[in-house]
Scaffold this active site. Structure first.
Site, PDB file in Angstrom:
ATOM      1  NE  ARG A  19      -4.126   1.743   2.188  1.00 18.12           N
ATOM      2  CZ  ARG A  19      -4.260   2.696   3.114  1.00 18.12           C
ATOM      3  NH1 ARG A  19      -3.403   2.743   4.122  1.00 18.12           N
ATOM      4  NH2 ARG A  19      -5.227   3.576   3.039  1.00 18.12           N
ATOM      5  CG  HIS A  28      -1.366   5.288  -0.292  1.00 20.96           C
ATOM      6  ND1 HIS A  28      -2.137   5.969   0.630  1.00 20.96           N
ATOM      7  CD2 HIS A  28      -2.157   4.288  -0.761  1.00 20.96           C
ATOM      8  CE1 HIS A  28      -3.333   5.396   0.714  1.00 20.96           C
ATOM      9  NE2 HIS A  28      -3.362   4.370  -0.118  1.00 20.96           N
ATOM     10  CG  ASN A  53      -0.974   8.513   3.071  1.00 18.48           C
ATOM     11  OD1 ASN A  53      -1.485   7.588   2.463  1.00 18.48           O
ATOM     12  ND2 ASN A  53      -0.334   9.505   2.458  1.00 18.48           N
ATOM     13  CG  HIS A  84      -8.283  -3.656  -1.410  1.00 14.53           C
ATOM     14  ND1 HIS A  84      -9.360  -2.856  -1.743  1.00 14.53           N
ATOM     15  CD2 HIS A  84      -7.241  -2.797  -1.232  1.00 14.53           C
ATOM     16  CE1 HIS A  84      -8.986  -1.596  -1.768  1.00 14.53           C
ATOM     17  NE2 HIS A  84      -7.707  -1.529  -1.463  1.00 14.53           N
TER      18      HIS A  84
END
Length: 325
Positions: free
Chosen positions: A61, A65, A93, A191
C-alpha cells in the site's frame, strides 16, 4: 484465447508501453554500484514479516500511495516539519499506512554498504515486490533507477482514490495515472491482504443514504459481522478488520470471490460488479489465480513507473524521512 496466450499478449503490451522508460529504469540497476541492494531489502522485509505478517500489505500500500502522489519518488516517507504537513500525515495515510520502520532499517543497511547510491523510492518498490512474493504472489523484476523527490505535501494526497469511489471515479482516477480500467481491477486485488480501519467503510453499515442505513449491496451476514467488529459511534481509531477474512496474509484471489459474494469491504470494491466488463474481469480473476497473479505482477511494474525522477532529477536521500540539506 487460452490463459497462456493471453498472458503472452499481456506481456507484449506492457513491454511496449514501458519501452520509453527502458533507458531510465533498468532491471538490475544496482548490479555494479550496490550488488547487495535487493537482497538487503528482501532480508529486512522477511524479518519484519515474520514478526508481523500484516506489514507486507502495508508495504504494498505504501508503494501505491507513493506512486499516486507526485509519482514514485519516495515522497510518502518524508516526515512533517513545523512548517509543512507531509503526505504521511494526511487523513488518507495516517493512521492507515504502516511499514515505515522496515524502509528505515533497509535504508540504514544500504547506506552502510553503499552510501548515497540506492534511492528511497527504489527501496519502497523492492519492498513491495518482496511483500507480494512472501505472501505467495508472483515475484517480478523491478526496473530501478528512481530518484527521490524533495517535496511532500499532505494536500496533494487528494489524488489518491477513496474507498467510497464508484466505478467511474475509480476508472478516471487510474486513467489519470496512465493505468487502464482493467489494470485498476487487477490492482484492486491487492485488497486480498491487509486490514482496514472501521472508519473507511462504516458508512456502509450505519449511514449509507438518506433512505437506507445499510448498503444493500453488502451481504447481510457479513454486515452483521462487521457491525460486531465496528460498533456504531465508536471513536476507537485502533479498530481494524481484515479485508479478506479467509486469508488476510496470502496474496490470492479470495478478494475477487468476496466481491462476487457481495463481501467486498469498501464501496470501491463492490462497485466492480456494477459494470458488465469489470464484473467479467472479477469473475475471470476469481477462477484463474495464475492469470490474475501474472497480470498483477505486470500491473505493479507499470504502476511503479508513474512519474519517476531519473538522471539528475531529485536526489538520493541519506535518510528517507528527511530531504538532503
Amino acid at each position: 484465447m487460452s490463459a497462456r496466450m493471453l498472458m503472452s499478449a499481456l506481456i507484449l503490451l506492457v513491454l511496449s508501453e514501458c519501452m520509453m522508460l527502458e533507458a531510465q529504469l533498468q532491471v538490475r540497476f544496482y548490479e555494479n554500484s550496490c550488488s547487495m541492494a535487493e537482497f538487503i531489502v528482501k532480508q529486512e522485509v522477511s524479518k519484519a514479516f515474520f514478526k508481523d505478517r500484516g506489514v507486507a500489505a502495508g508495504l504494498v500500500r505504501m508503494h501505491f500511495h507513493d506512486c499516486f502522489v507526485r509519482g514514485c519518488d519516495g515522497s510518502v516517507l518524508i516526515d512533517s516539519t513545523p512548517s509543512n504537513k507531509a503526505e504521511k500525515d494526511s487523513p488518507a495515510n495516517n493512521p492507515s499506512l504502516r511499514g515505515f520502520e522496515v524502509i528505515d532499517s533497509a535504508k540504514a543497511r544500504l547506506e552502510s554498504v553503499c552510501p548515497g547510491v540506492v534511492s528511497c523510492a527504489d527501496t519502497i518498490a523492492f519492498a513491495a515486490r518482496d511483500s507480494i512474493e512472501i505472501t505467495r504472489g508472483f515475484g517480478y523484476n523491478v526496473p530501478a533507477g528512481r530518484r527521490d523527490g524533495r517535496i511532500s505535501l499532505a494536500s496533494e494526497t487528494r489524488s489518491l482514490p477513496s474507498p467510497a469511489f464508484n466505478l467511474d471515479q475509480l476508472t478516471q482516477n487510474f486513467k489519470s495515472m496512465g493505468l487502464t480500467q482493467e489494470e485498476m481491477v487487477t490492482l484492486s486485488g491487492a485488497h486480498t491482504i491487509g486490514r482496514s480501519h472501521c472508519g473507511s467503510f462504516s458508512n456502509r453499515l450505519y449511514n449509507f443514504s438518506s433512505t437506507r442505513r445499510q448498503d444493500p449491496s453488502l451481504d447481510p451476514a457479513y454486515a452483521a459481522q462487521l457491525k460486531q467488529q465496528c460498533p456504531q459511534g465508536s471513536t476507537d481509531a485502533s479498530l481494524v478488520v481484515p479485508m479478506n477474512p479467509a486469508s488476510p496474509a496470502i496474496t490470492d484471489v479470495g478478494y475477487y470471490t468476496d466481491v462476487l459474494d457481495n463481501r467486498g469491504l469498501f464501496t470501491s470494491d463492490q462497485t466492480l460488479l456494477t459494470n458488465p466488463t469489470t464484473a467479467n474481469q472479477v469473475t475471470q480473476n476469481s477462477r484463474n489465480p495464475f492469470l490474475w497473479k501474472s497480470k498483477f505482477a505486470l500491473a505493479m511494474v507499470k504502476m511503479g513507473q508513474i512519474g519517476v525522477l531519473t538522471g539528475t532529477a531529485g536526489e538520493i536521500r541519506a535518510n528517507c524521512r528527511v530531504i538532503n540539506s
